[in-house]
Design a protein around this motif. Structure first.
Motif, short mmCIF file in Angstrom:
data_model
loop_
_atom_site.label_atom_id
_atom_site.label_comp_id
_atom_site.label_asym_id
_atom_site.label_seq_id
_atom_site.Cartn_x
_atom_site.Cartn_y
_atom_site.Cartn_z
N THR A 1 -23.93 35.74 7.43
CA THR A 1 -23.30 34.85 6.45
C THR A 1 -23.08 33.49 7.07
OG1 THR A 1 -22.15 36.70 5.36
CG2 THR A 1 -21.30 34.48 4.96
N TYR A 2 -23.54 32.47 6.39
CA TYR A 2 -23.27 31.08 6.76
C TYR A 2 -22.27 30.51 5.76
CZ TYR A 2 -27.33 30.77 9.93
OH TYR A 2 -28.22 30.94 10.96
N THR A 3 -21.21 29.92 6.25
CA THR A 3 -20.23 29.25 5.38
C THR A 3 -20.16 27.77 5.77
OG1 THR A 3 -18.94 31.29 5.19
CG2 THR A 3 -17.87 29.24 4.53
N PHE A 4 -20.56 26.91 4.84
CA PHE A 4 -20.65 25.48 5.09
C PHE A 4 -19.53 24.72 4.35
CE2 PHE A 4 -24.88 27.21 5.42
CZ PHE A 4 -25.46 26.55 6.49
N SER A 5 -18.97 23.75 5.03
CA SER A 5 -18.10 22.76 4.38
C SER A 5 -18.85 21.44 4.43
CB SER A 5 -16.76 22.64 5.13
OG SER A 5 -16.03 23.86 5.06
N LEU A 6 -19.16 20.89 3.26
CA LEU A 6 -20.05 19.73 3.19
C LEU A 6 -19.44 18.62 2.32
CD1 LEU A 6 -23.27 21.79 2.41
CD2 LEU A 6 -22.57 20.96 4.66
N ARG A 7 -19.95 17.42 2.54
CA ARG A 7 -19.47 16.27 1.78
C ARG A 7 -20.50 15.87 0.73
NH1 ARG A 7 -15.52 12.60 2.51
NH2 ARG A 7 -15.05 13.51 4.55
N ILE A 8 -20.02 15.51 -0.44
CA ILE A 8 -20.91 14.96 -1.48
C ILE A 8 -21.14 13.49 -1.17
CG2 ILE A 8 -21.17 14.46 -3.93
CD1 ILE A 8 -19.44 16.93 -4.49
N LEU A 9 -22.37 13.12 -0.90
CA LEU A 9 -22.68 11.75 -0.49
C LEU A 9 -22.79 10.84 -1.72
CD1 LEU A 9 -25.38 12.59 2.20
CD2 LEU A 9 -22.91 12.36 2.51
N SER A 10 -22.44 9.59 -1.52
CA SER A 10 -22.52 8.63 -2.64
C SER A 10 -23.94 8.08 -2.75
CB SER A 10 -21.54 7.50 -2.39
OG SER A 10 -21.80 6.85 -1.16
N GLU B 1 -23.13 31.02 -2.86
CA GLU B 1 -22.01 30.52 -3.65
C GLU B 1 -21.86 29.03 -3.38
OE1 GLU B 1 -18.30 32.55 -3.27
OE2 GLU B 1 -19.21 34.56 -3.33
N LEU B 2 -21.71 28.27 -4.44
CA LEU B 2 -21.58 26.82 -4.32
C LEU B 2 -20.41 26.38 -5.18
CD1 LEU B 2 -22.96 24.32 -3.04
CD2 LEU B 2 -24.37 24.16 -5.10
N ASN B 3 -19.41 25.80 -4.54
CA ASN B 3 -18.17 25.43 -5.24
C ASN B 3 -17.71 24.03 -4.85
OD1 ASN B 3 -17.39 28.10 -6.57
ND2 ASN B 3 -17.55 28.73 -4.43
N MET B 4 -17.14 23.34 -5.81
CA MET B 4 -16.49 22.06 -5.55
C MET B 4 -15.06 22.34 -5.10
SD MET B 4 -17.28 18.67 -6.13
CE MET B 4 -18.21 18.54 -7.66
N VAL B 5 -14.65 21.76 -3.97
CA VAL B 5 -13.28 21.96 -3.50
C VAL B 5 -12.43 20.70 -3.66
CG1 VAL B 5 -13.80 23.85 -1.93
CG2 VAL B 5 -14.04 21.51 -1.12
N GLU B 6 -13.07 19.55 -3.61
CA GLU B 6 -12.41 18.28 -3.88
C GLU B 6 -13.42 17.39 -4.59
OE1 GLU B 6 -10.65 16.49 -0.43
OE2 GLU B 6 -9.87 18.40 0.31
N ASN B 7 -13.01 16.18 -4.93
CA ASN B 7 -13.92 15.28 -5.63
C ASN B 7 -15.17 14.95 -4.82
OD1 ASN B 7 -12.34 15.13 -7.90
ND2 ASN B 7 -11.18 13.35 -7.18
#
Length: 213
Positions: A204-213, A151-157
């Motif tokens: 199950t792996y649950t990742f919180s990641l940042r979208i890099l510029s 599962e891949l979701n956007m949580v913030e910008n």
């Protein structure tokens, strides 16, 4: 007005040439990576040591993962890649890599992000590659049907969540699995994130990641 029109025409021509050049660069990078993969496959076919062959296969997968990104960039706007299409194609490639496992696979992709830039997609795709590879090596020896879901979701910008799960019963060898886990840690750090691993029902792996510029 004529002067401005001429300048605009020059700029548009330059932009078109730059686009063509960038597409050619992406195409050549993809071809070079595919050549490297082919050379590694030839080398691995001559190996008698099965453990060495496995390591070569893992390296080939990582290179192919990056080659597919450049292929997708060549087909789009050179800035971002269609995430659903990319993960679907990557999953098909990964499935064909492990035919010797003899496990029927059921793979579910739930992706709610349309596009990602190169800086973010490369480590994310390599992260998926490592997780998939670890599942195929360690998880499915005691199950008839192997299940993998992401599962891949956007949580913030500028943030996303990535969940990877399988239904296997892991039989880990600390020596063999160390490098794979180090790679997972490395790509997570590269994406300025963290993760939680749960092994109560499968893994199950649950990742919180940042979208890099």
């Amino acid at each position: 007005n004529q002067d401005l029109s001429n300048k605009k025409s020059i700029i548009e021509t330059q932009n078109e040439l730059n686009t063509v050049m960038l597409k050619e660069i992406q195409h050549r990078v993809k071809n070079n990576l595919q050549i490297i993969s082919s050379l590694l496959r030839l080398q691995s076919s001559e190996m008698k040591n099965e453990e060495s062959k496995k390591h070569f296969t893992e390296s080939i997968n990582r290179i192919s993962t990056m080659a597919l990104i450049h292929e997708k960039l060549y087909q789009t706007d050179l800035v971002s890649v269609d995430v659903v299409s990319y993960f679907e194609d990557l999953t098909k490639e990964l499935e064909t890599t492990y035919p010797e496992n003899g496990v029927d696979l059921k793979i579910t992709l739930s992706i709610n992000i349309k596009k990602l830039n190169l800086n973010t997609l490369v480590p994310l795709a390599l992260l998926y590659n490592e997780l998939f590879s670890n599942s195929m090596k360690h998880a499915f020896s005691k199950v008839k049907i192997g299940e993998i879901s992401i599962e891949l979701n956007m949580v913030e910008n500028n943030k996303l969540t990535f969940q990877y799960a399988d239904n296997g019963q892991w039989e880990e060898s600390p020596r063999e699995n160390t490098f794979g886990l180090e790679m997972i840690d490395t790509f997570t750090e590269q994406l300025e994130g963290n993760y939680i691993r749960n092994t109560e029902k499968g893994t199950t792996y649950t990742f919180s990641l940042r979208i890099l510029s």
